[in-house]
Design a protein around this motif. Structure first.
Motif, short mmCIF file in Angstrom:
data_model
loop_
_atom_site.label_atom_id
_atom_site.label_comp_id
_atom_site.label_asym_id
_atom_site.label_seq_id
_atom_site.Cartn_x
_atom_site.Cartn_y
_atom_site.Cartn_z
N LYS A 77 0.85 -1.20 0.00
CA LYS A 77 0.00 0.00 0.00
C LYS A 77 0.88 1.24 0.00
CE LYS A 77 -3.70 2.46 0.29
NZ LYS A 77 -4.47 2.63 -0.94
N PHE A 78 0.59 2.13 -0.90
CA PHE A 78 1.39 3.34 -0.99
C PHE A 78 0.93 4.32 0.07
CE2 PHE A 78 2.59 7.40 -3.09
CZ PHE A 78 3.96 7.20 -2.97
N ASP A 79 1.87 4.79 0.83
CA ASP A 79 1.54 5.53 2.03
C ASP A 79 2.18 6.92 2.01
OD1 ASP A 79 1.28 6.49 4.60
OD2 ASP A 79 1.44 4.48 5.48
N LYS A 80 1.43 7.85 2.45
CA LYS A 80 1.91 9.23 2.52
C LYS A 80 3.23 9.33 3.26
CE LYS A 80 -0.71 13.53 2.93
NZ LYS A 80 -2.02 14.04 3.28
N LYS A 81 3.32 8.58 4.35
CA LYS A 81 4.53 8.63 5.17
C LYS A 81 5.77 8.26 4.36
CE LYS A 81 2.06 6.84 9.07
NZ LYS A 81 1.75 5.47 9.48
N MET A 82 5.57 7.34 3.43
CA MET A 82 6.70 6.86 2.66
C MET A 82 7.36 7.99 1.88
SD MET A 82 4.82 3.44 1.28
CE MET A 82 6.11 2.25 1.00
N LEU A 83 6.56 8.91 1.43
CA LEU A 83 7.11 10.01 0.67
C LEU A 83 7.55 11.17 1.56
CD1 LEU A 83 4.92 10.46 -2.50
CD2 LEU A 83 7.37 10.07 -2.39
N LYS A 84 6.84 11.38 2.62
CA LYS A 84 7.08 12.60 3.40
C LYS A 84 8.47 12.67 4.01
CE LYS A 84 3.95 15.21 5.26
NZ LYS A 84 2.96 15.73 6.22
N LYS A 85 9.04 11.48 4.25
CA LYS A 85 10.38 11.42 4.84
C LYS A 85 11.31 12.52 4.33
CE LYS A 85 11.37 7.02 4.32
NZ LYS A 85 12.11 5.76 4.16
N ARG A 86 11.40 12.64 3.02
CA ARG A 86 12.34 13.63 2.49
C ARG A 86 11.63 14.72 1.69
NH1 ARG A 86 17.65 10.60 0.17
NH2 ARG A 86 17.58 8.82 1.55
N GLY A 87 10.40 15.01 2.13
CA GLY A 87 9.74 16.17 1.55
C GLY A 87 9.08 15.95 0.21
N GLY A 88 8.96 14.71 -0.23
CA GLY A 88 8.25 14.51 -1.48
C GLY A 88 6.76 14.76 -1.30
N ARG A 89 6.10 15.08 -2.39
CA ARG A 89 4.66 15.31 -2.29
C ARG A 89 3.89 14.11 -2.82
NH1 ARG A 89 4.29 21.70 -3.95
NH2 ARG A 89 5.29 22.42 -2.05
N LEU A 90 2.71 13.93 -2.23
CA LEU A 90 1.88 12.81 -2.64
C LEU A 90 1.00 13.24 -3.79
CD1 LEU A 90 0.90 9.97 -2.06
CD2 LEU A 90 -0.77 10.93 -0.50
N THR A 91 1.25 12.72 -4.95
CA THR A 91 0.44 13.07 -6.11
C THR A 91 -0.20 11.82 -6.68
OG1 THR A 91 2.21 12.75 -7.71
CG2 THR A 91 2.05 14.91 -6.69
N SER A 92 -1.24 12.03 -7.45
CA SER A 92 -1.94 10.87 -8.01
C SER A 92 -1.02 10.09 -8.95
CB SER A 92 -3.18 11.34 -8.76
OG SER A 92 -2.85 12.36 -9.66
N GLN A 93 -0.16 10.81 -9.67
CA GLN A 93 0.76 10.11 -10.58
C GLN A 93 1.71 9.20 -9.81
OE1 GLN A 93 -0.01 13.31 -10.65
NE2 GLN A 93 -0.09 14.11 -12.74
#
Lengths: 140, 140
Positions: free
Chosen positions: B5-21
Motif C-alpha cells: 500500500k502506498f503511504d503518505k509517510k513513505m514520501l514525506k520522509k524527504r519532503g516529497g509530495r503525494l500526487t496521483s501520478q
DNA sequence: GTCCTTGCAAATGCTTTGCACGCTG
DNA sequence: CAGCGTGCAAAGCATTTGCAAGGAC
C-alpha cells in the motif's frame, strides 16, 4: 586471469574473417578481466590503432558474443527493470526460450553472503543472483 | 508477492509530495513483481491515467529509488560490460565506495545451480552472482 | 573476384533536462 | 501562496544501421 590468444579458428567456425581490428578488440577484452564497457574498449583500441571506429568495436563485440567468445555481464535483460522492495530479497530465474521469469528464494544465498563477508572483509549491502537457462517446456 | 500500500509517510520522509501520478506509478511497480521496465510501467500507467507523461514515470521511479522504496534489478553497473569467457565462471564483488571490482569463485554457487536445476526442472545455462557493499578500506 | 568488414554519418531507443503552468501542503 | 511536480519538447548518451570503399580469402 590470463589473456586468451586470439585464434583464427575461433572466428572461422561461422565464417567470420580475421582482421586486425578484431584481433585488437579481442585482445583488449581478454586482458580487461571483464570490467570494460564499450567506450573503454574503444578508448584502449584507439591508442593502439588510431582511427578505429566505434561501430567496428560494437560489431566486433557482437561477433564475439555470437561466437560465444565473450558475454555481457548482465546477460538476461536489455534495459533496467524495477521492483518494489518488500519482504527480503529474492532471485531471478530467466528462461532463454520463452522469457518467463521465475522468482525464488534460496537459503544458500544467505550463506554466500555471510561467507564472502567473512573471507573478504567485505560489508555486503546487496546481493543479486541471476540464473538463466531453459525451463522444462523449452528445453529439447 | 503482495502489493504494498502506498503511504503518505513513505514520501514525506524527504519532503516529497503525494500526487496521483506517484501513487499510480508506485502501485504498478508494486504489483508488477519486479519485472517491469520503464516503458511497461508507462503503458500500464497510461491505461489508468491517459495523458500521464513518460518523464513523470521516470521521475517517480527516481524518487522511489532515492527513498529506497524501489530498486533496479541491475544495480551496480550503468551500462553493459563485457568479458572474455575463459576458465569457468567467476563472480563479482563491487565496492560501492571506491568502485573496486573483486572477482571470486565460490563452490556454493555450483550447489545453487545444481539444486535450482533439480528443484525447478530448469536447465541452467548461465549463473551470475553480483555482490555489492563496502570493502575494508571504505567502510566506516 | 567475391563478399565480408570497415569507417563515417545518420538514425534509433532509452533516459534526462529546461521551462512554464498547475497543484499540494 | 510558496515551491514542488507535471507535461511537453528538446537534448543526451549508448548502440545500431545504411552505404560506399577497402581488405580477406
Amino acid at each position: 586471469m590470463t589473456a586468451v590468444k586470439f585464434d583464427k579458428k575461433m572466428l572461422k567456425k561461422r565464417g567470420g574473417r580475421l582482421t586486425s581490428q578484431r584481433s585488437l578488440v579481442f585482445d583488449i577484452i581478454s586482458k580487461g578481466g571483464g570490467h570494460l564497457d564499450a567506450a573503454e574498449i574503444y578508448a584502449k583500441a584507439w591508442r593502439r590503432m588510431p582511427g578505429i571506429s566505434l561501430s567496428t568495436v560494437y560489431r566486433a563485440i557482437g561477433k564475439f558474443k555470437e561466437l560465444g567468445l565473450v558475454e555481457e555481464c548482465h546477460l538476461c535483460q536489455e534495459h533496467h527493470h524495477y521492483e518494489a522492495l518488500q519482504n527480503g530479497s529474492h532471485f531471478h530465474l530467466v528462461c532463454l526460450g520463452c522469457g518467463a521469469v521465475i522468482e525464488f528464494e534460496f537459503p544458500l544465498v544467505k550463506r554466500i553472503r555471510d561467507e564472502v563477508d567473512k573471507a573478504r572483509r567485505f560489508n555486503i549491502v546487496n546481493a543479486e543472483v541471476n540464473l538463466s537457462g531453459y525451463c522444462s517446456r523449452c528445453r529439447g
